[in-house]
Write a protein that holds these residues in place. Structure first.
Motif, PDB file in Angstrom:
ATOM      1  N   ILE A   1       1.077  -1.287  -0.081  1.00 17.03           N
ATOM      2  CA  ILE A   1      -0.203   0.300   0.188  1.00 17.03           C
ATOM      3  C   ILE A   1       0.953   1.504   0.392  1.00 17.03           C
ATOM      4  N   ASN A   2       2.258   1.548   1.144  1.00 12.45           N
ATOM      5  CA  ASN A   2       2.742   2.087   0.941  1.00 12.45           C
ATOM      6  C   ASN A   2       3.539   2.621   0.005  1.00 12.45           C
ATOM      7  N   HIS A   3       3.917   1.270  -1.530  1.00  8.27           N
ATOM      8  CA  HIS A   3       4.661   1.354  -2.188  1.00  8.27           C
ATOM      9  C   HIS A   3       4.048   2.049  -3.443  1.00  8.27           C
ATOM     10  N   TRP A   4       2.149   1.960  -3.476  1.00 11.39           N
ATOM     11  CA  TRP A   4       1.627   2.711  -4.772  1.00 11.39           C
ATOM     12  C   TRP A   4       1.157   4.033  -4.348  1.00 11.39           C
ATOM     13  N   HIS A   5       0.994   4.211  -2.737  1.00  9.76           N
ATOM     14  CA  HIS A   5       0.858   5.589  -1.922  1.00  9.76           C
ATOM     15  C   HIS A   5       1.776   5.905  -2.720  1.00  9.76           C
ATOM     16  N   ARG A   6       3.294   5.852  -2.174  1.00 12.21           N
ATOM     17  CA  ARG A   6       4.330   6.995  -2.709  1.00 12.21           C
ATOM     18  C   ARG A   6       4.107   7.084  -4.299  1.00 12.21           C
ATOM     19  N   LYS A   7       4.448   5.875  -5.269  1.00 15.19           N
ATOM     20  CA  LYS A   7       4.121   5.922  -7.070  1.00 15.19           C
ATOM     21  C   LYS A   7       2.405   7.203  -7.366  1.00 15.19           C
ATOM     22  N   GLN A   8       1.894   7.689  -6.627  1.00 18.34           N
ATOM     23  CA  GLN A   8       0.487   8.058  -6.440  1.00 18.34           C
ATOM     24  C   GLN A   8       0.922   9.278  -6.300  1.00 18.34           C
ATOM     25  N   THR A   9       1.809   9.501  -5.000  1.00 19.03           N
ATOM     26  CA  THR A   9       1.710  10.715  -4.630  1.00 19.03           C
ATOM     27  C   THR A   9       3.305  11.682  -5.150  1.00 19.03           C
ATOM     28  N   ASP A  10       3.973  10.539  -6.446  1.00 12.15           N
ATOM     29  CA  ASP A  10       4.840  11.326  -6.985  1.00 12.15           C
ATOM     30  C   ASP A  10       3.982  11.807  -8.216  1.00 12.15           C
ATOM     31  N   LEU A  11       3.325  10.996  -8.694  1.00 17.09           N
ATOM     32  CA  LEU A  11       2.125  11.211 -10.262  1.00 17.09           C
ATOM     33  C   LEU A  11       1.551  12.561  -9.685  1.00 17.09           C
ATOM     34  N   LEU A  12       1.174  12.355  -8.348  1.00 15.06           N
ATOM     35  CA  LEU A  12       0.373  13.949  -8.120  1.00 15.06           C
ATOM     36  C   LEU A  12       1.205  15.149  -8.410  1.00 15.06           C
ATOM     37  N   SER A  13       2.136  14.599  -8.112  1.00 17.97           N
ATOM     38  CA  SER A  13       3.074  15.658  -7.187  1.00 17.97           C
ATOM     39  C   SER A  13       3.870  15.995  -8.634  1.00 17.97           C
ATOM     40  N   CYS A  14       4.211  15.423  -9.825  1.00 16.66           N
ATOM     41  CA  CYS A  14       4.534  15.614 -10.948  1.00 16.66           C
ATOM     42  C   CYS A  14       3.644  16.428 -11.958  1.00 16.66           C
ATOM     43  N   GLN A  15       2.518  15.599 -11.848  1.00 19.70           N
ATOM     44  CA  GLN A  15       1.287  16.184 -12.900  1.00 19.70           C
ATOM     45  C   GLN A  15       0.265  16.945 -12.449  1.00 19.70           C
ATOM     46  N   PRO A  16       0.578  17.758 -11.601  1.00 25.50           N
ATOM     47  CA  PRO A  16      -0.607  18.609 -10.298  1.00 25.50           C
ATOM     48  C   PRO A  16      -1.616  18.520 -11.207  1.00 25.50           C
ATOM     49  N   GLU A  17      -1.646  19.102 -13.067  1.00 25.66           N
ATOM     50  CA  GLU A  17      -3.126  19.322 -13.400  1.00 25.66           C
ATOM     51  C   GLU A  17      -4.386  17.809 -13.195  1.00 25.66           C
ATOM     52  N   ILE A  18      -3.650  16.585 -13.113  1.00 26.12           N
ATOM     53  CA  ILE A  18      -4.716  15.752 -12.976  1.00 26.12           C
ATOM     54  C   ILE A  18      -5.478  16.139 -12.126  1.00 26.12           C
ATOM     55  N   GLY A  19      -5.083  17.023 -11.173  1.00 22.56           N
ATOM     56  CA  GLY A  19      -6.453  16.992  -9.171  1.00 22.56           C
ATOM     57  C   GLY A  19      -7.125  16.850  -9.106  1.00 22.56           C
ATOM     58  N   PRO A  20      -7.187  18.187 -10.178  1.00 24.27           N
ATOM     59  CA  PRO A  20      -8.415  18.966 -10.140  1.00 24.27           C
ATOM     60  C   PRO A  20      -9.188  18.364 -11.073  1.00 24.27           C
TER      61      PRO A  20
END
Length: 162
Positions: free
Chosen positions: A94-113
């Motif tokens: 779970i932590n692994h996938w959560h880190r990947k998700q956080t990294d994705l949201l950090s580098c692609q902030p446009e997909i959040g909103p």
């Protein structure tokens, strides 16, 4: 080579985010099932322990209560230690996938909103601290039950031998 494969597998960052979220959901369900099975087994052991301590048979009750409750306590400790690796592995995944998700949201902030101009996750939810706190119960339960069983095993021996 791997980057090319990733590009074919995920058409957009949203596809990647959906994949990560599905993996997190899947592993959270696995963790929940493992924790529920573990807690169910422990509750039956507690019932068996309490029942064996209440044995008042005059012929074989004293030897029964000297042997069975400590054996149940030992079994409780062993089952706790056996449950721990599976629970820890699920938490690590779970932590692994959560880190990947956080990294994705950090580098692609446009997909959040994407839909409503509100962030997909609050900063607390997407931090490691928030994720870590969500897993504490499952991670601590085998250790707490191990201590509980050690106490009950010693209690059963002391009360019978004194």
């Amino acid at each position: 080579m791997m980057e090319g494969l990733d590009m074919k597998m995920f058409v957009s960052p949203k596809d990647r985010l959906d994949f990560y979220r599905k993996e997190i959901h899947h592993e959270a369900n696995n963790l929940s099932a493992r924790t529920n099975a573990y807690l169910t087994a422990q509750s039956f052991l507690v019932i068996a322990y309490a029942s064996s301590m209440a044995n008042t048979n005059p012929e074989w009750g004293p030897i029964f209560t000297l042997i069975i409750p400590p054996m149940l306590a030992l079994f409780g400790v062993l089952s706790s230690m056996s449950a721990w690796p599976g629970i820890q592995a699920a938490c690590d995944i779970i932590n692994h996938w959560h880190r990947k998700q956080t990294d994705l949201l950090s580098c692609q902030p446009e997909i959040g909103p994407a839909y409503d101009d509100a962030p997909l996750f609050s900063s607390w939810e997407s931090s490691y601290q928030g994720q870590s706190k969500a897993l504490i119960f499952s991670k601590r339960t085998p250790w707490l039950f191990s201590a509980f069983w050690l106490f009950l095993g010693l209690f059963a021996l002391i009360i019978q031998l004194l």
